[in-house]
Design a protein around this motif. Structure first.
Motif, mmCIF file in Angstrom:
data_model
loop_
_atom_site.group_PDB
_atom_site.id
_atom_site.type_symbol
_atom_site.label_atom_id
_atom_site.label_comp_id
_atom_site.label_asym_id
_atom_site.label_seq_id
_atom_site.Cartn_x
_atom_site.Cartn_y
_atom_site.Cartn_z
ATOM 1 N N LEU A 115 2.312 -27.086 43.045
ATOM 2 C CA LEU A 115 1.631 -26.193 43.987
ATOM 3 C C LEU A 115 1.864 -26.641 45.427
ATOM 4 N N SER A 116 1.850 -27.932 45.644
ATOM 5 C CA SER A 116 1.946 -28.457 47.013
ATOM 6 C C SER A 116 3.327 -28.271 47.621
ATOM 7 N N VAL A 117 4.354 -28.098 46.791
ATOM 8 C CA VAL A 117 5.723 -27.995 47.315
ATOM 9 C C VAL A 117 6.308 -26.594 47.147
ATOM 10 N N GLN A 118 5.457 -25.590 46.942
ATOM 11 C CA GLN A 118 5.967 -24.231 46.774
ATOM 12 C C GLN A 118 6.706 -23.764 48.026
ATOM 13 N N PRO A 119 7.934 -23.280 47.878
ATOM 14 C CA PRO A 119 8.716 -22.868 49.042
ATOM 15 C C PRO A 119 8.349 -21.459 49.504
ATOM 16 N N SER A 120 8.816 -21.099 50.656
ATOM 17 C CA SER A 120 8.713 -19.719 51.107
ATOM 18 C C SER A 120 9.592 -18.841 50.218
ATOM 19 N N ALA A 121 9.354 -17.522 50.288
ATOM 20 C CA ALA A 121 10.177 -16.601 49.507
ATOM 21 C C ALA A 121 11.647 -16.718 49.905
ATOM 22 N N LYS A 122 11.908 -16.931 51.187
ATOM 23 C CA LYS A 122 13.288 -17.073 51.659
ATOM 24 C C LYS A 122 13.941 -18.319 51.066
ATOM 25 N N ARG A 123 13.242 -19.448 51.074
ATOM 26 C CA ARG A 123 13.817 -20.674 50.539
ATOM 27 C C ARG A 123 13.989 -20.586 49.023
ATOM 28 N N PHE A 124 13.080 -19.892 48.337
ATOM 29 C CA PHE A 124 13.201 -19.723 46.890
ATOM 30 C C PHE A 124 14.540 -19.092 46.531
ATOM 31 N N VAL A 125 14.982 -18.128 47.338
ATOM 32 C CA VAL A 125 16.260 -17.466 47.094
ATOM 33 C C VAL A 125 17.425 -18.426 47.326
ATOM 34 N N GLU A 126 17.231 -19.410 48.205
ATOM 35 C CA GLU A 126 18.306 -20.339 48.559
ATOM 36 C C GLU A 126 18.426 -21.493 47.573
ATOM 37 N N VAL A 127 17.299 -22.120 47.239
ATOM 38 C CA VAL A 127 17.322 -23.293 46.364
ATOM 39 C C VAL A 127 15.964 -23.436 45.698
ATOM 40 N N TYR A 128 15.978 -23.646 44.395
ATOM 41 C CA TYR A 128 14.716 -23.857 43.694
ATOM 42 C C TYR A 128 14.997 -24.511 42.353
ATOM 43 N N GLY A 129 14.025 -25.258 41.863
ATOM 44 C CA GLY A 129 14.114 -25.883 40.555
ATOM 45 C C GLY A 129 12.867 -25.596 39.747
ATOM 46 N N ILE A 130 12.969 -25.660 38.440
ATOM 47 C CA ILE A 130 11.848 -25.330 37.568
ATOM 48 C C ILE A 130 11.038 -26.575 37.194
ATOM 49 N N GLY A 131 11.701 -27.644 36.725
ATOM 50 C CA GLY A 131 10.955 -28.755 36.137
ATOM 51 C C GLY A 131 11.080 -30.087 36.838
ATOM 52 N N GLN A 132 11.674 -30.123 38.032
ATOM 53 C CA GLN A 132 11.937 -31.412 38.673
ATOM 54 C C GLN A 132 10.655 -32.221 38.906
ATOM 55 N N HIS A 133 9.582 -31.566 39.300
ATOM 56 C CA HIS A 133 8.317 -32.249 39.569
ATOM 57 C C HIS A 133 7.707 -32.865 38.317
ATOM 58 N N GLN A 134 8.131 -32.392 37.139
ATOM 59 C CA GLN A 134 7.502 -32.850 35.906
ATOM 60 C C GLN A 134 7.831 -34.299 35.570
ATOM 61 N N SER A 135 8.809 -34.883 36.261
ATOM 62 C CA SER A 135 9.054 -36.312 36.088
ATOM 63 C C SER A 135 7.828 -37.124 36.492
ATOM 64 N N VAL A 136 7.121 -36.666 37.521
ATOM 65 C CA VAL A 136 5.930 -37.377 37.996
ATOM 66 C C VAL A 136 4.784 -37.210 37.010
ATOM 67 N N GLY A 137 4.566 -35.989 36.531
ATOM 68 C CA GLY A 137 3.530 -35.783 35.527
ATOM 69 C C GLY A 137 3.793 -36.575 34.263
ATOM 70 N N ALA A 138 5.062 -36.597 33.822
ATOM 71 C CA ALA A 138 5.413 -37.367 32.625
ATOM 72 C C ALA A 138 5.165 -38.853 32.845
ATOM 73 N N ALA A 139 5.468 -39.344 34.041
ATOM 74 C CA ALA A 139 5.228 -40.762 34.348
ATOM 75 C C ALA A 139 3.740 -41.089 34.287
ATOM 76 N N VAL A 140 2.903 -40.192 34.782
ATOM 77 C CA VAL A 140 1.453 -40.422 34.730
ATOM 78 C C VAL A 140 0.993 -40.570 33.288
ATOM 79 N N THR A 141 1.400 -39.630 32.434
ATOM 80 C CA THR A 141 0.979 -39.668 31.036
ATOM 81 C C THR A 141 1.447 -40.937 30.347
#
Length: 475
Positions: free
Chosen positions: A147-173
């Motif tokens: 949620l904290s790193v959600q891009p603008s609609a313009k940036r979403f069209v340029e570059v975006y990833g689906i699961g990259q942040h989940q490395s941090v959540g997985a590390a927590v668990t």
């Protein structure tokens, strides 16, 4: 509920103190129960996914690299690649859970988090309550981070990833189950974030099929989370605080926006871990409204396949551009092929593994249906998807050979906060997937899993997922 400790300064230290010190009692029961459903859904998806050739290839690779942590479907590997393989299996059918906030879908947390949690299981008992607590805390930070790193609609069209942040959540668990204290966990989160894959949504091979095998990148994220923790335990040093500043993690994953307050405000009070979604179709979430609308008009018409004269799909522009491919090469390719998926629906195949067997992928009816199928961009729906809400919508028009006509519009995918499904629906889906995977007595196992928070050692309970059931393995 307030934090049971004084928060430090810095994002990584504060997140780590929250993740390492928050007791299970501080988590609302509703959030814990939601993650019982996420766990059940993820294990069932992984069991069915593990039967497909791509999952078997990944499992073979993982077994060759070590042993010690069980793989869903049989065998074992070292912790990192066990996490990778189990997350891959969980996500392979594209039937696994999601994080949805205000109708916007953001990733598949269950695959990465559950796989990381399973990688932490060793020779000592782990209570169901401890396991669920680790999943919830991982999900809380995972969901706040995306949620904290959600891009603008313009940036979403340029570059975006689906699961990259989940490395941090997985590390927590994983770190919580390994018993890391706050300073060591902070270093582990920084290392895990450093190991994240680059954003890749626009490099999925949309126009040079087949779709990339790693698609949502939940498996690399699970591996990075486990590896970050294990490197911290080995004494390696990561960045001091990878989330901070103008060159922080948000910039590394291609965003043009960062809201650091979303990471830490209301910790232990406002729980984002409960904002989960359950998928009702084994396919890309973008086209779930198309599939639901088509199911609806099929049911209304009662028409068999050979009475379908014409199907018109009205949705946002990417549906026509990226989802109309009629000849998928494998299961992953098929999840992004509406001609294939809608043929499976029209033929009455049970959703899940039966949609992706070799026979299903070779069915001649797909080519026939493709000639009756047309795609149209709806300006209103296109604007809704391209805006900050990124909400997929669709309308399907079905015309029969006798001139009969049926129409249905769906304004949001089923299974999220806007259109939630019941626990009974999740259990029924899981039971079907487990039966497809050949796991014996799925209803009995589901009854036990529903009470996992009371279990003193979860390892015997989840053992059936790690055997090699007597069900076909497709080659």
């Amino acid at each position: 509920m307030t934090l049971p400790f004084d928060p430090p300064t810095g994002l990584a230290p504060r997140l780590s103190l929250f993740a390492s010190e928050t007791p299970a009692e501080a988590i609302p029961d509703s959030v814990m129960q939601s993650w019982v459903l996420h766990l059940i859904d993820t294990l069932a998806c992984a069991a069915a996914g593990s039967r497909l050739p791509l999952a078997q290839s990944v499992a073979t690779y993982a077994r060759q690299q070590g042993s010690g942590r069980p793989l869903i479907g049989g065998g074992s590997s070292g912790p990192m690649l066990a996490a990778f393989a189990n997350a891959f299996a969980a996500n392979l059918l594209d039937f696994d859970d999601g994080f949805e906030h205000d109708g916007k879908g953001m990733g598949h947390p269950g695959a990465s988090l559950v796989a990381a949690g399973l990688a932490a299981l060793g020779d000592a008992p782990v209570t169901g309550r401890a396991f669920l607590t680790a999943l919830v805390l991982g999900a809380e930070i995972n969901n706040r981070l995306i949620l904290s790193v959600q891009p603008s609609a313009k940036r979403f069209v340029e570059v975006y990833g689906i699961g990259q942040h989940q490395s941090v959540g997985a590390a927590v668990t994983y770190a919580r189950l390994k018993g890391l204290g706050a300073p060591q966990m902070s270093n582990a989160l920084n290392l895990a974030a450093s190991l994240s894959a680059v954003p890749s949504l626009h490099k999925y091979n949309w126009f040079t099929r087949p779709i990339i095998s790693l698609k949502d990148f939940v498996a690399p994220s699970a591996q990075a989370g486990v590896q970050g923790v294990d490197l911290a335990l080995a004494g390696l040093q990561g960045p001091a605080d990878i989330f901070e500043g103008p060159q922080g993690f948000w910039r590394m994953v291609g965003s043009d926006h960062f809201a650091p307050d979303l990471l830490t405000e209301g910790l232990c009070h406002d729980w984002y871990a409960g904002d989960g979604a359950v998928k009702t179709y084994p396919a890309c979430r973008w086209i779930a409204p198309v599939l639901e609308a088509f199911d609806t008009v099929l049911a209304e018409s009662g028409a068999p396949f050979d009475r379908i004269a014409r199907i018109e799909v009205h949705s946002f522009a990417d549906v026509a551009a990226k989802m109309a491919y009629p000849a998928p090469a494998n299961a992953i390719d098929a999840q992004f092929s509406l001609p294939h998926l809608m043929t499976c629906q029209a033929l009455g195949l049970e959703a899940g593994l039966p949609w992706f067997t070799p026979d299903a992928l070779d069915q001649p009816e797909t080519a026939q249906l493709a000639t009756r199928l047309s795609f149209h961009t709806d300006p209103e729906m296109d604007a809704a998807m391209r805006g900050v809400g990124r909400r997929p919508q669709a309308r399907v028009e079905l015309t029969l050979t006798d001139g009969g006509h049926h129409s249905c519009r769906i304004d949001a995918p089923l299974g999220g906060a806007l259109r939630p499904v019941s626990a009974e629906t999740v259990h029924a889906k899981a039971a079907r997937l487990m039966a497809q995977a050949g796991i014996p007595h799925p209803e009995t196992l589901l009854t036990s899993l529903a009470d996992i928070s009371e279990v003193e050692d979860i390892r015997p309970l989840i053992a059936p997922f790690f055997t090699q059931p007597d069900a076909p393995r497709f080659s």
